[in-house]
Design a protein around this motif. Structure first.
Motif, PDB file in Angstrom:
ATOM      1  N   ALA A  50       0.804  -1.203   0.000  1.00  0.00           N
ATOM      2  CA  ALA A  50       0.000   0.000   0.000  1.00  0.00           C
ATOM      3  C   ALA A  50       0.842   1.259   0.000  1.00  0.00           C
ATOM      4  O   ALA A  50       0.304   2.347   0.011  1.00  0.00           O
ATOM      5  CB  ALA A  50      -0.918  -0.013   1.219  1.00  0.00           C
ATOM      6  N   ALA A  51       2.162   1.170  -0.023  1.00  0.00           N
ATOM      7  CA  ALA A  51       3.007   2.320   0.227  1.00  0.00           C
ATOM      8  C   ALA A  51       3.566   2.965  -1.029  1.00  0.00           C
ATOM      9  O   ALA A  51       4.013   4.091  -0.987  1.00  0.00           O
ATOM     10  CB  ALA A  51       4.166   1.915   1.147  1.00  0.00           C
ATOM     11  N   HIS A  52       3.578   2.285  -2.156  1.00  0.00           N
ATOM     12  CA  HIS A  52       4.252   2.789  -3.338  1.00  0.00           C
ATOM     13  C   HIS A  52       3.463   3.894  -4.033  1.00  0.00           C
ATOM     14  O   HIS A  52       2.249   3.829  -4.144  1.00  0.00           O
ATOM     15  CB  HIS A  52       4.495   1.659  -4.347  1.00  0.00           C
ATOM     16  CG  HIS A  52       5.353   0.556  -3.810  1.00  0.00           C
ATOM     17  ND1 HIS A  52       5.511  -0.648  -4.459  1.00  0.00           N
ATOM     18  CD2 HIS A  52       6.098   0.462  -2.693  1.00  0.00           C
ATOM     19  CE1 HIS A  52       6.318  -1.421  -3.772  1.00  0.00           C
ATOM     20  NE2 HIS A  52       6.676  -0.766  -2.684  1.00  0.00           N
ATOM     21  N   ILE A  53       4.180   4.900  -4.547  1.00  0.00           N
ATOM     22  CA  ILE A  53       3.566   5.857  -5.459  1.00  0.00           C
ATOM     23  C   ILE A  53       3.380   5.156  -6.800  1.00  0.00           C
ATOM     24  O   ILE A  53       4.283   4.480  -7.291  1.00  0.00           O
ATOM     25  CB  ILE A  53       4.439   7.116  -5.606  1.00  0.00           C
ATOM     26  CG1 ILE A  53       4.458   7.904  -4.291  1.00  0.00           C
ATOM     27  CG2 ILE A  53       3.917   7.995  -6.732  1.00  0.00           C
ATOM     28  CD1 ILE A  53       5.258   9.191  -4.365  1.00  0.00           C
ATOM     29  N   SER A  54       2.207   5.303  -7.404  1.00  0.00           N
ATOM     30  CA  SER A  54       1.921   4.603  -8.649  1.00  0.00           C
ATOM     31  C   SER A  54       1.094   5.490  -9.569  1.00  0.00           C
ATOM     32  O   SER A  54       0.624   6.561  -9.166  1.00  0.00           O
ATOM     33  CB  SER A  54       1.172   3.297  -8.369  1.00  0.00           C
ATOM     34  OG  SER A  54      -0.048   3.566  -7.685  1.00  0.00           O
ATOM     35  N   VAL A  55       0.925   5.038 -10.826  1.00  0.00           N
ATOM     36  CA  VAL A  55       0.067   5.740 -11.770  1.00  0.00           C
ATOM     37  C   VAL A  55      -1.056   4.812 -12.198  1.00  0.00           C
ATOM     38  O   VAL A  55      -0.870   3.606 -12.326  1.00  0.00           O
ATOM     39  CB  VAL A  55       0.849   6.247 -13.000  1.00  0.00           C
ATOM     40  CG1 VAL A  55       1.855   7.302 -12.598  1.00  0.00           C
ATOM     41  CG2 VAL A  55       1.539   5.100 -13.733  1.00  0.00           C
ATOM     42  N   ASN A  56      -2.237   5.387 -12.385  1.00  0.00           N
ATOM     43  CA  ASN A  56      -3.412   4.615 -12.767  1.00  0.00           C
ATOM     44  C   ASN A  56      -4.201   5.379 -13.837  1.00  0.00           C
ATOM     45  O   ASN A  56      -4.543   6.538 -13.617  1.00  0.00           O
ATOM     46  CB  ASN A  56      -4.292   4.372 -11.544  1.00  0.00           C
ATOM     47  CG  ASN A  56      -5.516   3.554 -11.881  1.00  0.00           C
ATOM     48  OD1 ASN A  56      -5.444   2.533 -12.546  1.00  0.00           O
ATOM     49  ND2 ASN A  56      -6.683   4.024 -11.441  1.00  0.00           N
ATOM     50  N   PRO A  57      -4.449   4.760 -15.011  1.00  0.00           N
ATOM     51  CA  PRO A  57      -4.008   3.409 -15.373  1.00  0.00           C
ATOM     52  C   PRO A  57      -2.505   3.371 -15.594  1.00  0.00           C
ATOM     53  O   PRO A  57      -1.870   4.409 -15.780  1.00  0.00           O
ATOM     54  CB  PRO A  57      -4.766   3.154 -16.687  1.00  0.00           C
ATOM     55  CG  PRO A  57      -4.969   4.519 -17.262  1.00  0.00           C
ATOM     56  CD  PRO A  57      -5.202   5.424 -16.103  1.00  0.00           C
TER      57      PRO A  57
END
Length: 276
Positions: A50-57
């Protein structure tokens, strides 16, 4: 009158009781310990997911335009996230980067000169967006919460299958976490601070390869439409579809906690039966 000898009645001697108790204690302790270990492992697994910075989609068409949500969770319980920086790769410069305004955050787009001018819709650009900086103006991202920052990007390159978008997260206690490590090859071990990645796929067969729009006017119009609806869509979907790994992590955590509690409860009940 002949007396009768009473028949022998089995009895439990103190030594037998002590032996039975000793054999029961290790089993109870092992069960309780196993439950506690399961709970600890589940919680450990839930944290990083739950900790990572991500991009969606996390995937878009090569040569097109798209809107991504930069998802930034707060992984600290004693500080708020007060600044987020997202850097775009210099070896694949983008002509257009348009962030959507987010309440409570000031946004700034930094531009730099590319190694070579970038062609975009008949023009040659000598400056291109290289970084977005969001700075809080209303409290930031508090512990136990996350924030999504919508961004329209394009034209996406056609000569690579991914864009590595390095991010830097600053907390209110001056701690800085750099999400800049290159993602591993398929099957490799994930680094401690992986950078967000936007994967790029060839356009669908029969498509024009321009995603949301084939002209600059069309791209900007679509970007405006995306900005108008991206915030509502992101918030509606954030609870369920934004990141399935978060849900899996929570399920593992709850399962581990239930197992641990069950083991401890069993140990207590067994101890009471032993003493009674």
């Amino acid at each position: 009158m002949q007396s009768q000898t009473p028949s022998a009645v089995p009895s439990t001697t103190p030594s037998t009781a002590r032996s039975t108790a000793r054999s029961t204690v290790p089993s109870v302790r092992r069960l309780a310990a196993a439950g506690a270990v399961a709970a600890a492992l589940a919680l450990a697994a839930a944290g990083p997911a739950a900790a990572h910075i991500s991009v969606n989609p996390d995937e878009a068409e090569q040569g097109g335009y798209t809107t991504i949500d930069v998802k930034v969770p707060n992984e600290r319980d004693n500080a708020s996230t007060v600044k987020v920086e997202l850097t775009f790769p210099a070896d694949h410069p983008l002509a257009s980067v348009m962030p959507q305004p987010v309440p409570g955050w000031d946004v700034k787009v930094t531009k730099t000169k590319p190694a070579e001018p970038v062609e975009a819709h008949g023009r040659k650009l000598t400056e291109v967006p290289s970084k977005i900086t969001w700075t809080e103006t209303g409290g930031g991202i508090e512990p136990g919460t996350f924030q999504q920052f919508p961004v329209s990007v394009g034209k996406l390159p056609e000569d690579t299958d991914r864009l590595v978008l390095k991010a830097v997260q600053t907390y209110s206690n001056d701690e800085v976490v750099r999400w800049i490590e290159e993602p591993p090859a398929e099957g490799g071990e994930e680094p401690e601070h992986p950078a967000p990645v936007l994967n790029l796929a060839p356009p669908a067969e029969g498509g024009d390869g321009h995603g949301h729009g084939g002209t600059e006017a069309g791209a900007e119009s679509d970007a405006g439409t995306d900005r108008a609806g991206a915030g509502t869509t992101a918030r509606n979907e954030a609870g369920g579809a934004a990141d399935t790994s978060d849900t899996t992590a929570r399920v593992l955590a709850v399962t581990g906690i239930v197992l641990g509690a069950g083991g401890v409860a069993y140990g207590v009940l067994a101890g009471r039966r032993r003493t009674s």
